[in-house]
Design a protein around this motif. Structure first.
Motif, PDB file in Angstrom:
ATOM      1  N   LYS A  98      56.683  50.319  42.206  1.00 13.47           N
ATOM      2  CA  LYS A  98      56.475  49.595  40.953  1.00 13.47           C
ATOM      3  C   LYS A  98      56.723  50.477  39.738  1.00 13.47           C
ATOM      4  CE  LYS A  98      53.259  46.148  42.776  1.00 13.47           C
ATOM      5  NZ  LYS A  98      51.889  45.567  42.701  1.00 13.47           N
TER       6      LYS A  98
ATOM      7  N   ARG B 254      59.296  49.465  36.820  1.00 14.67           N
ATOM      8  CA  ARG B 254      58.921  49.370  35.412  1.00 14.67           C
ATOM      9  C   ARG B 254      59.872  50.206  34.554  1.00 14.67           C
ATOM     10  NH1 ARG B 254      54.985  47.784  32.028  1.00 14.67           N
ATOM     11  NH2 ARG B 254      53.823  46.805  33.724  1.00 14.67           N
TER      12      ARG B 254
ATOM     13  N   GLY C 113      59.172  42.059  41.424  1.00 17.42           N
ATOM     14  CA  GLY C 113      58.679  42.750  42.616  1.00 17.42           C
ATOM     15  C   GLY C 113      59.476  42.453  43.863  1.00 17.42           C
TER      16      GLY C 113
ATOM     17  N   GLU D  31      61.539  46.861  45.301  1.00 14.89           N
ATOM     18  CA  GLU D  31      61.011  46.281  44.062  1.00 14.89           C
ATOM     19  C   GLU D  31      62.198  45.925  43.169  1.00 14.89           C
ATOM     20  OE1 GLU D  31      57.825  45.767  43.017  1.00 14.89           O
ATOM     21  OE2 GLU D  31      56.893  46.480  44.877  1.00 14.89           O
TER      22      GLU D  31
END
Length: 438
Positions: free
Chosen positions: A167, A171, A290, A312
């Motif tokens: 993650k 991001r 995700g 992801e």
């Protein structure tokens, strides 16, 4: 390009079927012609603008580290069944059966296909992260296509897809695209404001729309006035560095579409003199979702310890053809389009005020050659139309600069240069025009 040899079918009257400014002006200025409901042929002037926008979008995607490929317009229904979206997507999807009775579809988006490509090609975390994009035609069978290219059925889109091991990496990919989008719109001459958005049928739990303010916008928007004045192009951007401060600056002030607007918070967070309540046009949308596609489609790689890890993912869209309508909505006047220089089909409209006059013709021919030699794209109106008609055409198609050449000015060695956006006119020595516009 000499206008006498160009294909520019302009219209004097507003087409009855055009409901908004951009649709009217795109038809009148000879940018497009409708082929079927929500489907357009791109004529030479419109195609040049389309390619200029595409170039800027591509340059900023590359700058942010995305890698270009090209996926087909037609996809297998089997891939969409793997993700679970084939039956859920709705009637907007154009479904096709080929001669072998295989079910196909005209792609409305590409999450499934790109996931399959990466699933079959990347097996280890060492091959990550990756962000892959293409610029390709899409089709969504809108129930009521309208507003020209603003809500058509066939449209040109840049869609990018990021793949990461965790993650935190996802991001970071999202932040890169967020900043790349800010730079893209600024280079297109647009003030785009990021606003938190619903994820819709794409899915996920983090999403932003990029909205430009325009009186004819499709939805109500509310924001802090300082966002309109922020400048992203004046900043040095290290896409491999910490982008957090930039993201915080652009998301720290209130900005919301009507769907997410909270009037009480708006009044509490934004001083009265800074409140903007206006109409807006969406020009881009980014998502982090995700493992929504990687898990059901088996897009798994070996992690640092050999463990299987679902990728992801995020996706990032810009409606390239829609942007032309959006730019016109934001930049026009009663006389026609006003193109930002970065996307204008030509930089200069060279207008011969007395075609057939040997002196004026010779001066225009020489000046045209000088401008072209200087790398200044010029549309030379060498037609036999009256001067008033030529002025009207030049204003309608909206090139950033006009150069008016007539016998009266030539007698003194000067021409008139007009800025289309401001209307400012000034006299320039004919041998200094190229330098003045370069």
């Amino acid at each position: 390009m000499r206008l006498s040899r160009y294909f520019l079918p302009t219209l004097r009257e507003n087409p009855a079927e055009a409901q908004i400014v951009s649709h009217r002006l795109m038809l009148r200025a000879g940018l497009v012609r409708q082929s079927a409901a929500g489907i357009y042929s791109w004529l030479p002037l419109g195609l040049k603008v389309l390619r200029n926008i595409e170039r800027i979008v591509r340059e900023e995607q590359n700058r942010a580290g995305a890698i270009e490929l090209l996926m087909p317009t037609i996809q297998s229904a089997d891939l969409w069944r793997e993700s679970g979206r084939y039956d859920a997507y709705g009637k907007e999807m154009l479904r096709i059966t080929d001669r072998h009775e295989r079910e196909m579809l005209y792609g409305p988006t590409n999450e499934e296909l790109i996931t399959a490509i990466v699933r079959d090609s990347i097996k280890s975390y060492r091959d990550l992260p990756r962000n892959l994009y293409h610029i390709q035609w899409k089709f969504r069978d809108e129930v009521r296509p309208r507003f020209g290219v603003m809500r058509g059925r066939e449209f040109l889109m840049k869609d990018a897809y990021s793949f990461d091991i965790d993650k935190a990496g996802a991001r970071k990919a999202y932040e890169k695209m967020f900043v790349a989008y800010l730079r893209t719109y600024a280079r297109l001459g647009l003030k785009a404001i990021p606003m938190a958005a619903d994820t819709g049928p794409i899915g996920g739990d983090m999403s932003h729309e990029f909205i430009i303010l325009a009186e004819t916008g499709e939805s109500a928007v509310f924001c802090h006035g300082d966002l309109v004045d922020y400048d992203i192009l004046g900043q040095e951007i290290d896409f491999e560095g910490d982008l957090g401060p930039i993201i915080e600056r652009w998301t720290g002030l209130y900005a919301a579409t009507d769907e997410k607007h909270d009037e009480a918070r708006f009044e509490a967070d934004v001083p009265a003199e800074k409140r903007i309540a206006a109409r807006g046009i969406e020009v881009g949308h980014i998502f982090y979702f995700g493992t929504k596609y990687s898990k059901p489609m088996g897009a798994v790689v070996a992690g640092p310890n050999g463990e299987p890890v679902d990728l992801e993912m995020g996706s990032y869209g810009i409606g390239v053809s829609r942007l032309i309508g959006a730019i016109i909505e934001a930049s026009h006047d009663d006389n026609g389009i006003i193109w930002p220089e970065s996307v204008a089909p030509f930089k200069v409209a060279l207008i011969n005020l007395k075609s057939g006059d040997a002196t004026v013709d010779a001066a225009c021919d020489k000046l045209y050659a000088q401008l072209e030699a200087a790398g200044i794209e010029t549309l030379y109106d060498d037609t036999a139309e009256r001067a008033g008609s030529k002025f009207a055409t030049a204003d309608l198609i909206g090139l950033p600069w006009q150069v008016h050449v007539g016998p009266r000015g030539l007698a003194n060695g000067i021409v008139e240069v007009k800025n289309r956006k401001t209307g400012e006119r000034r006299e320039v020595a004919i041998d200094q025009v190229a330098a003045a516009l370069g």
